[in-house]
Enzyme design. Structure first.
Site: not given
Ligand code: NDP
Length: 342
Positions: A15, A64, A85-86, A163, A191, A203
């Site tokens: 996202f 990955d 990514a996380s 985190k 977010v 989110s």
């Molecule tokens: P999403 O779940 O939309 O995005 C997470 C991303 O990480 C996806 O692209 C997912 O890939 C990828 N991912 C997860 N596990 C793996 C793995 N093992 N290998 C490769 N890629 C992986 O979450 P957000 O966009 O909301 O979050 C993005 C970042 O922001 C994260 O680090 C999150 O901790 C951080 N964050 C988010 C907040 C929020 O409120 N949303 C607040 C604070 C921090 P796939 O599409 O294949 O699943």
């Protein structure tokens, strides 16, 4: 089109990452996104097109967090790497390592590859959860970038630990590794803001659950909020400004109670009025229910927790004028309505 090397964004299918990629594209950079499944590439292209960007400036490499494969190719020739990514699961896993290992080991993999590639700057997307859960702080403490969560607290969720541990590992890595890229860290609050497609993050999943009437009452928890468009701008500024090297940026604007989120949902979609939480549960009731309901245990540390914070550094240091929390949540709800997801 810029002659600059591409900016790398890891987890480009996410996202926030789609907005970050869009922000770099708008400023004339090309973007190389990492995704673990290449069949998500078209969805990312469509998402940045919705932001008014040219998807031809976007390329992809499969990688990955759990494997070394692909990371050298992903960062080859890049000056700027945004590591986002996380795992961000809505339900906490039984085994905390399911989220902690990819977060920590993945961050180190990306940092090592970026060091080998002589990248200049790595912007890490950490979280406000790596700040808000310290130990032994006085009542009324105002949180800032000086604070780190204490991952040894046994009441923290695996996600919060993941985190915190990943961010600490990143700071340690750049401190002890000659030739490591400069590190800048963004610590976003919860977010909100517009979803671009139906691949929803935690989110936005919350609203789908609320819209299904799964929360007739809300626990008394409140959390800092930020708009994804401001988070995206913060990543770009932290990547480009020389003075951002070595700094963390806590980014949030205001706070909202879970109950208020439901009110905004019902205001924007009156048909859902009967589904959203109708009152707040006293803390004692939540503690009792948590004995039987595992999901509620996740939020026990939040009950009565103060999260007053300052966002002075991100405003002054990165020149951002942040959108308010009501605007951020309203944009989130309207985007889900327009995408027909609620
Ligand atoms: P999403 O779940 O939309 O995005 C997470 C991303 O990480 C996806 O692209 C997912 O890939 C990828 N991912 C997860 N596990 C793996 C793995 N093992 N290998 C490769 N890629 C992986 O979450 P957000 O966009 O909301 O979050 C993005 C970042 O922001 C994260 O680090 C999150 O901790 C951080 N964050 C988010 C907040 C929020 O409120 N949303 C607040 C604070 C921090 P796939 O599409 O294949 O699943």
């Amino acid at each position: 089109m810029s002659t600059e090397p591409p900016v790398v964004v890891t987890g480009a299918s996410g996202f926030i990452a789609k907005h970050v990629a869009g922000e770099f594209l708008k400023r004339g950079y090309s973007v190389r996104g990492t995704i673990r499944r290449l069949d998500k590439a078209d969805a990312v292209r469509r998402a940045v097109t919705r932001l008014g960007c040219d998807p031809s400036a976007l390329s992809f490499v499969a990688a990955d967090l759990d494997s070394d494969v692909g990371w050298d190719d992903a960062v080859a020739g890049a000056n700027i790497v945004v590591h986002m990514a996380s795992p961000f699961p809505i339900a906490q896993p039984d085994d905390p390592d399911d989220v902690i290992l990819p977060a920590r080991e993945g961050t180190l993999r990306v940092l090592k590859a970026a060091t080998r590639a002589h990248a200049k700057r790595l912007v890490l997307t950490s979280s406000s959860v790596a700040i808000f859960y310290g130990s032994g702080l006085p009542i009324g403490h105002i949180y800032s970038e000086d604070d780190f969560s204490d991952e040894t607290r046994n009441d923290l969720t695996p996600y919060i630990k993941s985190k915190t541990i990943a961010e600490k590992a990143a700071w340690q890595f750049v401190k002890k590794t000659p030739g490591a890229p400069e590190l800048a860290v963004i610590n976003p609050a919860f977010v909100q803001g517009p979803a671009l497609d139906d691949d929803l993050s935690t989110s936005h999943d919350l609203y789908r659950l609320m819209a299904r009437g799964l929360y007739p009452a809300a626990p008394r928890i409140r959390f800092p909020v930020v708009d994804v468009r401001d988070v995206a701008a913060a990543h770009v500024e932290a990547a480009l400004r020389p003075e951002a090297a070595g700094k963390r940026y806590l980014i949030g604007e205001g706070q909202l109670r879970l109950y208020e989120l439901g009110r905004i949902l019902a205001r924007e979609l009156p048909d859902l009025r009967s589904k959203v939480p109708k009152f707040e549960l006293p803390d004692v009731a939540v503690r009792m229910l948590a004995v039987f309901d595992r999901r509620l245990r996740t939020i026990l540390p939040e009950l009565g927790a103060q999260k007053d914070y300052t966002n002075t550094r991100v405003r002054a240091g990165l020149g951002l004028n942040l959108r308010g929390s009501d605007e951020a949540v309203t944009a989130a709800v309207r985007s889900l309505r327009d995408l027909r997801l609620i």
